[in-house]
Design a protein around this motif. Structure first.
Motif, mmCIF file in Angstrom:
data_model
loop_
_atom_site.group_PDB
_atom_site.id
_atom_site.type_symbol
_atom_site.label_atom_id
_atom_site.label_comp_id
_atom_site.label_asym_id
_atom_site.label_seq_id
_atom_site.Cartn_x
_atom_site.Cartn_y
_atom_site.Cartn_z
ATOM 1 N N SER A 168 0.837 -1.200 0.000
ATOM 2 C CA SER A 168 0.000 0.000 0.000
ATOM 3 C C SER A 168 0.872 1.251 0.000
ATOM 4 O O SER A 168 1.944 1.272 0.614
ATOM 5 N N ASN A 169 0.396 2.285 -0.663
ATOM 6 C CA ASN A 169 1.106 3.564 -0.719
ATOM 7 C C ASN A 169 0.288 4.623 0.022
ATOM 8 O O ASN A 169 0.643 5.030 1.119
ATOM 9 N N PHE A 170 -0.840 5.024 -0.542
ATOM 10 C CA PHE A 170 -1.734 5.928 0.184
ATOM 11 C C PHE A 170 -3.179 5.590 -0.160
ATOM 12 O O PHE A 170 -3.434 4.749 -1.038
ATOM 13 N N LEU A 171 -4.094 6.196 0.545
ATOM 14 C CA LEU A 171 -5.528 5.981 0.337
ATOM 15 C C LEU A 171 -6.151 7.257 -0.218
ATOM 16 O O LEU A 171 -5.647 8.352 0.015
ATOM 17 N N MET A 172 -7.256 7.084 -0.922
ATOM 18 C CA MET A 172 -7.918 8.270 -1.460
ATOM 19 C C MET A 172 -9.423 8.053 -1.500
ATOM 20 O O MET A 172 -9.906 7.189 -2.230
ATOM 21 N N ASN A 173 -10.131 8.833 -0.683
ATOM 22 C CA ASN A 173 -11.584 8.832 -0.774
ATOM 23 C C ASN A 173 -12.011 9.554 -2.046
ATOM 24 O O ASN A 173 -11.382 10.539 -2.459
ATOM 25 N N ILE A 174 -13.087 9.052 -2.649
ATOM 26 C CA ILE A 174 -13.551 9.590 -3.938
ATOM 27 C C ILE A 174 -15.077 9.688 -3.907
ATOM 28 O O ILE A 174 -15.759 8.775 -3.433
ATOM 29 N N GLY A 175 -15.590 10.806 -4.410
ATOM 30 C CA GLY A 175 -17.033 10.998 -4.507
ATOM 31 C C GLY A 175 -17.297 12.420 -4.956
ATOM 32 O O GLY A 175 -16.501 12.999 -5.702
ATOM 33 N N TYR A 176 -18.407 12.972 -4.500
ATOM 34 C CA TYR A 176 -18.704 14.384 -4.744
ATOM 35 C C TYR A 176 -18.676 15.082 -3.392
ATOM 36 O O TYR A 176 -19.508 14.803 -2.513
ATOM 37 N N GLY A 177 -17.696 15.960 -3.223
ATOM 38 C CA GLY A 177 -17.473 16.598 -1.937
ATOM 39 C C GLY A 177 -18.534 17.623 -1.579
ATOM 40 O O GLY A 177 -19.200 18.182 -2.455
ATOM 41 N N ASP A 178 -18.661 17.848 -0.287
ATOM 42 C CA ASP A 178 -19.583 18.871 0.224
ATOM 43 C C ASP A 178 -18.769 20.135 0.492
ATOM 44 O O ASP A 178 -18.038 20.210 1.488
ATOM 45 N N PRO A 179 -18.882 21.139 -0.392
ATOM 46 C CA PRO A 179 -18.044 22.339 -0.220
ATOM 47 C C PRO A 179 -18.434 23.185 0.988
ATOM 48 O O PRO A 179 -17.651 24.028 1.427
ATOM 49 N N SER A 180 -19.639 22.935 1.559
ATOM 50 C CA SER A 180 -20.113 23.809 2.636
ATOM 51 C C SER A 180 -19.332 23.625 3.929
ATOM 52 O O SER A 180 -19.411 24.480 4.818
ATOM 53 N N VAL A 181 -18.605 22.525 4.049
ATOM 54 C CA VAL A 181 -17.886 22.274 5.305
ATOM 55 C C VAL A 181 -16.364 22.386 5.156
ATOM 56 O O VAL A 181 -15.610 21.974 6.040
ATOM 57 N N LEU A 182 -15.914 22.919 4.045
ATOM 58 C CA LEU A 182 -14.467 23.077 3.855
ATOM 59 C C LEU A 182 -13.906 24.177 4.755
ATOM 60 O O LEU A 182 -14.527 25.216 4.946
ATOM 61 N N HIS A 183 -12.713 23.935 5.282
ATOM 62 C CA HIS A 183 -11.974 24.998 5.966
ATOM 63 C C HIS A 183 -11.210 25.818 4.923
ATOM 64 O O HIS A 183 -11.149 25.452 3.752
ATOM 65 N N ASP A 184 -10.581 26.912 5.384
ATOM 66 C CA ASP A 184 -9.729 27.672 4.465
ATOM 67 C C ASP A 184 -8.566 26.799 3.995
ATOM 68 O O ASP A 184 -8.103 25.913 4.712
ATOM 69 N N ARG A 185 -8.083 27.097 2.826
ATOM 70 C CA ARG A 185 -6.952 26.370 2.272
ATOM 71 C C ARG A 185 -5.678 26.721 3.037
ATOM 72 O O ARG A 185 -5.476 27.874 3.431
ATOM 73 N N SER A 186 -4.822 25.738 3.249
ATOM 74 C CA SER A 186 -3.527 26.017 3.876
ATOM 75 C C SER A 186 -2.674 26.872 2.939
ATOM 76 O O SER A 186 -2.811 26.797 1.715
ATOM 77 N N PRO A 187 -1.767 27.663 3.507
ATOM 78 C CA PRO A 187 -0.971 28.586 2.678
ATOM 79 C C PRO A 187 -0.036 27.849 1.723
ATOM 80 O O PRO A 187 0.524 26.808 2.069
ATOM 81 N N ARG A 188 0.126 28.403 0.525
ATOM 82 C CA ARG A 188 1.034 27.828 -0.465
ATOM 83 C C ARG A 188 2.330 28.623 -0.520
ATOM 84 O O ARG A 188 2.322 29.847 -0.310
ATOM 85 N N PRO A 189 3.440 27.936 -0.808
ATOM 86 C CA PRO A 189 4.722 28.638 -0.914
ATOM 87 C C PRO A 189 4.799 29.473 -2.191
ATOM 88 O O PRO A 189 4.103 29.197 -3.169
#
Lengths: 196, 196
Positions: A166-187
């Protein structure tokens, strides 16, 4: 020589797409998972080695097998996701090279060299995981990739008796945007890149 | 919830794009390399760790430093490429986590745990390499990724005295489609994936 893709596509793939932890009630057909893989497999791997192996976990019974392998904080969202991809890599990917890279003996570059094979499988299997993530977005799906699980437990539950890890896992579907937090800062580019 | 991107974009990113080994005479502005990174950095990494570090080698003097690190078969095409990205990863990426993932103490998950840090940096740095490759295609550039080089020599020549290790190389420019060979065969979904 390709032309650049348009702004809407850049938004859907990179700029506006987000990692999702909650899912709306909308059918996620198997056909879209197949379409995403069939796009991802076109992107390059070293000697076309294609070491990624994927189990898309959808049924409740198989989800239950996965649940105890997850860190506590990843359990509920994964149980509720329409699909969870277990993205693995085959450390004996080289057995497929006579078929995937038929014009030379690429198998001999890795057979009997387990350290080189493992490194190549992990690198290229990770590239393919990223291709799959962006391909899922390209067909309109949302993703929630995760490293918070016990790799040994997943390998025991899903890859026992194989040469797949195994390498990593990935949930897949249609996300609910109403519960997203702010995006973490990008370099900034100049933080981590230079042109010489 | 995103919409799927159109067929032209799917072709440009996945279906029609190819790995290139020969380059046409067309300017490849630094600005496009910056745009590609600024797209790639938006895609997910574990705890937004962003371990990828890139040196875009453009000048003749720096290309000459790179040349002896390459396998013979990769030298000419790399010397002729408008740019060659050295895609590396920082095994001490965790020092940036207080800035990149400020809402919790993620640094402590990796500091003093060199094996976990190395695995995380290699996995996520490889994901980011794939994001960068597709982002280059998204801004209209062609790529030629390569593993055929001596990592230790590249590290000595370009990353000495740092905690950065080379991962893979990628030539970037506008490819010459007239000299492409046929594409290597791709696996069927059911060869390497299953839905359970």
């Amino acid at each position: 020589m390709s032309e650049a893709i348009d702004d809407a596509a850049l938004d859907a793939l990179f700029r506006e797409a987000r990692t999702h932890n909650a899912w709306i009630d909308r059918e996620t057909p198997d056909e879209l998972l197949r379409r995403a893989y069939d796009l991802a497999k076109m992107a390059p791997t070293s000697a076309n080695c294609q070491p990624m192996r994927v189990i898309f976990v959808r049924s409740e019974a198989e989800k239950k097998k996965l649940e105890p392998c997850l860190m506590e904080g990843n359990r509920e969202k994964t149980m509720k996701a329409p699909a969870t991809a277990i993205i693995g890599y085959d450390v004996e990917f080289f057995e497929e090279l006579p078929r995937l890279f038929p014009h030379t003996d690429a198998r001999s570059w890795f057979a009997g060299k387990p350290k080189a094979a493992e490194t190549n499988a992990f690198r290229n299997g990770s590239l393919q995981g990223a291709y799959l993530l962006l391909a899922c977005r390209a067909v309109g799906l949302d993703c929630g990739p995760m490293s918070g699980f016990d790799n040994a437990k997943v390998d025991e539950a899903f890859f026992k008796g194989t040469t797949i890890k195994s390498n990593f896992l990935m949930n897949i579907g249609y996300g609910d945007p109403s519960v997203l937090h702010d995006r973490s800062p990008r370099p900034a580019f100049d933080d981590f890149c230079k042109i010489v």
